[in-house]
Design a protein around this motif. Structure first.
Motif, PDB file in Angstrom:
ATOM      1  N   THR A  74       6.239   5.863 -11.859  1.00  0.00           N
ATOM      2  CA  THR A  74       6.512   7.207 -12.365  1.00  0.00           C
ATOM      3  C   THR A  74       6.025   8.288 -11.412  1.00  0.00           C
ATOM      4  OG1 THR A  74       6.339   6.378 -14.621  1.00  0.00           O
ATOM      5  CG2 THR A  74       6.159   8.746 -14.332  1.00  0.00           C
ATOM      6  N   ALA A  75       4.930   8.033 -10.714  1.00  0.00           N
ATOM      7  CA  ALA A  75       4.358   9.034  -9.813  1.00  0.00           C
ATOM      8  C   ALA A  75       5.285   9.323  -8.643  1.00  0.00           C
ATOM      9  CB  ALA A  75       3.000   8.548  -9.299  1.00  0.00           C
ATOM     10  N   THR A  76       5.087  10.491  -8.038  1.00  0.00           N
ATOM     11  CA  THR A  76       5.805  10.845  -6.809  1.00  0.00           C
ATOM     12  C   THR A  76       5.106  10.190  -5.629  1.00  0.00           C
ATOM     13  OG1 THR A  76       6.589  12.949  -7.696  1.00  0.00           O
ATOM     14  CG2 THR A  76       6.514  12.739  -5.297  1.00  0.00           C
ATOM     15  N   ASN A  77       5.864   9.461  -4.818  1.00  0.00           N
ATOM     16  CA  ASN A  77       5.325   8.806  -3.633  1.00  0.00           C
ATOM     17  C   ASN A  77       5.011   9.859  -2.576  1.00  0.00           C
ATOM     18  OD1 ASN A  77       5.925   6.740  -1.043  1.00  0.00           O
ATOM     19  ND2 ASN A  77       5.071   5.777  -2.859  1.00  0.00           N
ATOM     20  N   LEU A  78       3.829   9.781  -1.976  1.00  0.00           N
ATOM     21  CA  LEU A  78       3.374  10.803  -1.032  1.00  0.00           C
ATOM     22  C   LEU A  78       3.410  10.299   0.412  1.00  0.00           C
ATOM     23  CD1 LEU A  78       0.232  12.189  -2.920  1.00  0.00           C
ATOM     24  CD2 LEU A  78       2.585  13.037  -2.997  1.00  0.00           C
ATOM     25  N   PRO A  79       3.787  11.176   1.348  1.00  0.00           N
ATOM     26  CA  PRO A  79       3.753  10.783   2.767  1.00  0.00           C
ATOM     27  C   PRO A  79       2.313  10.681   3.253  1.00  0.00           C
ATOM     28  CG  PRO A  79       4.268  13.113   2.568  1.00  0.00           C
ATOM     29  CD  PRO A  79       4.244  12.564   1.167  1.00  0.00           C
ATOM     30  N   PHE A  80       2.084   9.726   4.170  1.00  0.00           N
ATOM     31  CA  PHE A  80       0.740   9.575   4.717  1.00  0.00           C
ATOM     32  C   PHE A  80       0.825   9.141   6.170  1.00  0.00           C
ATOM     33  CE2 PHE A  80       1.821   5.337   3.223  1.00  0.00           C
ATOM     34  CZ  PHE A  80       1.277   4.478   4.170  1.00  0.00           C
ATOM     35  N   GLU A  81      -0.261   9.347   6.870  1.00  0.00           N
ATOM     36  CA  GLU A  81      -0.424   8.863   8.240  1.00  0.00           C
ATOM     37  C   GLU A  81      -1.763   8.158   8.317  1.00  0.00           C
ATOM     38  OE1 GLU A  81       2.084  12.584  10.244  1.00  0.00           O
ATOM     39  OE2 GLU A  81      -0.103  12.498  10.448  1.00  0.00           O
ATOM     40  N   ILE A  82      -1.874   7.179   9.205  1.00  0.00           N
ATOM     41  CA  ILE A  82      -3.122   6.438   9.385  1.00  0.00           C
ATOM     42  C   ILE A  82      -3.863   7.018  10.574  1.00  0.00           C
ATOM     43  CG2 ILE A  82      -4.133   4.175   9.847  1.00  0.00           C
ATOM     44  CD1 ILE A  82      -1.816   2.927   8.337  1.00  0.00           C
ATOM     45  N   SER A  83      -5.139   7.264  10.389  1.00  0.00           N
ATOM     46  CA  SER A  83      -5.921   8.044  11.346  1.00  0.00           C
ATOM     47  C   SER A  83      -5.995   7.422  12.728  1.00  0.00           C
ATOM     48  CB  SER A  83      -7.339   8.270  10.808  1.00  0.00           C
ATOM     49  OG  SER A  83      -7.973   7.015  10.546  1.00  0.00           O
ATOM     50  N   PHE A  98       0.846  -1.194   0.000  1.00  0.00           N
ATOM     51  CA  PHE A  98       0.000   0.000   0.000  1.00  0.00           C
ATOM     52  C   PHE A  98       0.879   1.241   0.000  1.00  0.00           C
ATOM     53  CE2 PHE A  98      -2.072   3.516   2.176  1.00  0.00           C
ATOM     54  CZ  PHE A  98      -3.262   3.620   1.463  1.00  0.00           C
ATOM     55  N   HIS A  99       0.533   2.196  -0.878  1.00  0.00           N
ATOM     56  CA  HIS A  99       1.149   3.523  -0.789  1.00  0.00           C
ATOM     57  C   HIS A  99       0.258   4.557  -1.446  1.00  0.00           C
ATOM     58  CE1 HIS A  99       3.403   2.672  -4.816  1.00  0.00           C
ATOM     59  NE2 HIS A  99       2.682   3.750  -5.055  1.00  0.00           N
ATOM     60  N   LEU A 100       0.601   5.825  -1.210  1.00  0.00           N
ATOM     61  CA  LEU A 100      -0.071   6.941  -1.859  1.00  0.00           C
ATOM     62  C   LEU A 100       0.879   7.576  -2.867  1.00  0.00           C
ATOM     63  CD1 LEU A 100      -1.957   8.841   1.013  1.00  0.00           C
ATOM     64  CD2 LEU A 100      -2.734   6.907  -0.363  1.00  0.00           C
ATOM     65  N   MET A 101       0.312   8.169  -3.929  1.00  0.00           N
ATOM     66  CA  MET A 101       1.113   8.766  -4.999  1.00  0.00           C
ATOM     67  C   MET A 101       0.314   9.877  -5.659  1.00  0.00           C
ATOM     68  SD  MET A 101       0.834   5.415  -7.448  1.00  0.00           S
ATOM     69  CE  MET A 101      -0.761   4.729  -7.919  1.00  0.00           C
ATOM     70  N   ASP A 102       0.994  10.675  -6.495  1.00  0.00           N
ATOM     71  CA  ASP A 102       0.320  11.823  -7.102  1.00  0.00           C
ATOM     72  C   ASP A 102      -0.150  11.553  -8.528  1.00  0.00           C
ATOM     73  OD1 ASP A 102       2.668  11.886  -8.552  1.00  0.00           O
ATOM     74  OD2 ASP A 102       3.211  13.941  -8.015  1.00  0.00           O
ATOM     75  N   GLY A 103      -0.106  10.288  -8.973  1.00  0.00           N
ATOM     76  CA  GLY A 103      -0.603   9.907 -10.288  1.00  0.00           C
ATOM     77  C   GLY A 103      -0.999   8.448 -10.271  1.00  0.00           C
ATOM     78  N   THR A 104      -1.389   7.923 -11.433  1.00  0.00           N
ATOM     79  CA  THR A 104      -1.887   6.553 -11.469  1.00  0.00           C
ATOM     80  C   THR A 104      -0.805   5.519 -11.788  1.00  0.00           C
ATOM     81  OG1 THR A 104      -2.523   6.809 -13.791  1.00  0.00           O
ATOM     82  CG2 THR A 104      -4.208   7.299 -12.129  1.00  0.00           C
ATOM     83  N   ALA A 105       0.393   5.953 -12.184  1.00  0.00           N
ATOM     84  CA  ALA A 105       1.474   5.018 -12.509  1.00  0.00           C
ATOM     85  C   ALA A 105       2.379   4.849 -11.297  1.00  0.00           C
ATOM     86  CB  ALA A 105       2.275   5.531 -13.707  1.00  0.00           C
ATOM     87  N   PRO A 106       2.418   3.681 -10.664  1.00  0.00           N
ATOM     88  CA  PRO A 106       3.106   3.524  -9.374  1.00  0.00           C
ATOM     89  C   PRO A 106       4.594   3.840  -9.403  1.00  0.00           C
ATOM     90  CG  PRO A 106       1.674   1.650  -9.805  1.00  0.00           C
ATOM     91  CD  PRO A 106       1.702   2.454 -11.058  1.00  0.00           C
TER      92      PRO A 106
END
Length: 420
Positions: A374-383, A364-372
């Motif tokens: 090529t996209a920039t990986n985004l920081p996230f926290e779990i609620s 699992f990860h977050l990104m700024d586009g649909t291509a895993p």
């Protein structure tokens, strides 16, 4: 750094990989390569100070600018990389990296620290292996993880000073090659990004989930430094491989990982297999792949195209410029189609073992586009989740550390319980 045995547990999904949405979007994370600077050009100096001088190390930050993310250790992590080109004809050994802000030292990495976090570009062993020196004409990256006690303590930029020593000049070089120094200092600046990490709900349900490949030490995810999209991209900076363990036992016992019961060649015998996968936020389904077969446990599939490394997968658009990527899903288990709208907590698939993976897990990860990749990986926290404890470096022990947590990123080998 975890042992080879534990790092072999899971292949990275891409290369091996809404009230809950915060204000961070892709525009908050700059991809501007000018965000890092080397030593000033002599052309910027007063005429009387300009001199001809070799620059044996060319240093910059890998795009984009890091955003502080709160880890399960209670610290705020800035996760980024320094890209180092050894432009000298001599092999380079980085002696130290000193990080400072406003003239005050923040941290200092010694030679051993640097070696443990340095990876070559163009050589991709699995699991990733650290390098002790940078050969002449080679680019390497140093995986940086600078921590702070509070969010307010994070500066607007971090200045780095690198010291290095150099070996013998390679044979057959031009006569001026011997003029390259045997010691040098280089500088780079990393700007801190604006905004905050994206806050999402749990991607799974139940207890005993371990973040096997996760931030922030060297692992198959942090080691995913690949040339793609016209740049060196840290495609899995904050990605997590979730695997379910029997946490009443060590993570590794008698040479086996405590992730299954019975015959280890059967996918269904793994605690991770066929578990519900949840939407981490309200969103729209952007990509679905559901027809790839499961792999045999501990047998990496050969000849997979990049498009199949994630196996069966889903991409959810959960905000403008924010996409959630779920990989290695069970064949035929996806319950959504492209264009569907989902709510937080909806079951969207089941965990499987498809794609480039060594045993059942959820990438699992977050990104700024649909291509895993090529996209920039985004920081996230779990609620919200329950902290259960932490595995030690070699997986031989699991140390209990129970408590409720909010808005944190699970760090490597942390044991997590999600609401049922």
């Amino acid at each position: 750094m975890i042992t080879r045995r534990l790092r072999l547990l899971l292949a990275c999904s891409a290369v091996t990989a809404a009230a809950l949405i915060s204000s961070c979007t892709a525009s908050d994370l700059s991809d501007d390569p000018t965000s890092s600077a080397s030593a000033p050009s002599p052309l910027q100096m007063p005429e009387e100070e300009a001199v001809d001088e070799f620059s044996p190390l060319i240093v910059s930050s890998v795009a984009g600018d890091p955003v502080p993310v709160r880890g399960t250790d209670g610290l705020y992590h800035l996760v980024y990389e320094l890209q180092i080109l050894n432009s000298s004809p001599r092999p380079a050994a980085i002696s130290s990296i000193t990080s400072s802000a406003g003239g005050d030292e923040i941290s200092m990495m010694t030679s051993a620290d640097v070696i443990a976090r340095t990876l070559p570009i163009g050589d991709y062993p699995f699991p990733p292996e650290a390098m002790s020196e940078i050969p002449a004409g080679t680019t390497a990256v140093v995986l940086m993880d600078t921590t702070f006690e509070s969010r307010d303590a994070v500066p607007g930029q971090i200045d780095h000073e690198l010291t290095a020593t150099f070996g013998e000049v390679r044979s057959g070089q031009a006569n001026y090659a011997t003029l390259f120094p045997t010691e040098a200092t280089a500088h780079a600046t990393t700007r801190i990004g604006a905004g905050d990490p994206v806050v999402v709900g749990p991607p799974l349900t139940g207890a005993d989930w371990v973040a096997v490949n996760a931030c922030c030490s060297l692992s198959p995810h942090r080691g995913t430094m690949i040339p793609i999209g016209g740049r060196i991209n840290a495609a899995e900076r904050y990605a997590i491989d979730w695997s379910r363990f029997d946490l009443s036992r060590p993570l590794v016992e008698n040479g086996e990982q405590s992730t299954f019961a019975g015959d280890p060649t059967v996918n269904a015998n793994y605690y991770t297999y066929d578990q519900p996968v949840l939407a981490v936020a309200e969103g729209e389904v952007a990509v679905v792949v559901d027809d790839l077969p499961d792999a045999e446990p501990h047998v990496l599939q050969e000849g997979l195209p990049l498009s199949e490394y994630g196996g069966n997968h889903i991409v959810l658009k959960i905000a403008d410029g924010v996409y959630a990527f779920y990989a290695h899903l069970k064949p035929g288990s996806v319950t959504v189609q492209v264009g569907d709208h989902v709510r937080l907590g909806d079951e969207i698939a089941r965990t499987g073992n498809s794609g480039n993976t060594t045993e059942s897990h959820l990438h699992f990860h977050l990104m700024d586009g649909t291509a895993p990749l090529t996209a920039t990986n985004l920081p996230f926290e779990i609620s919200s989740f329950t902290m259960q404890g932490n595995g030690n470096e070699d997986g031989s022990e699991f140390v209990l550390d129970r408590g409720q947590r909010e808005n944190e990123l699970p760090l490597i080998l942390s044991g997590i319980g999600f609401p049922d």
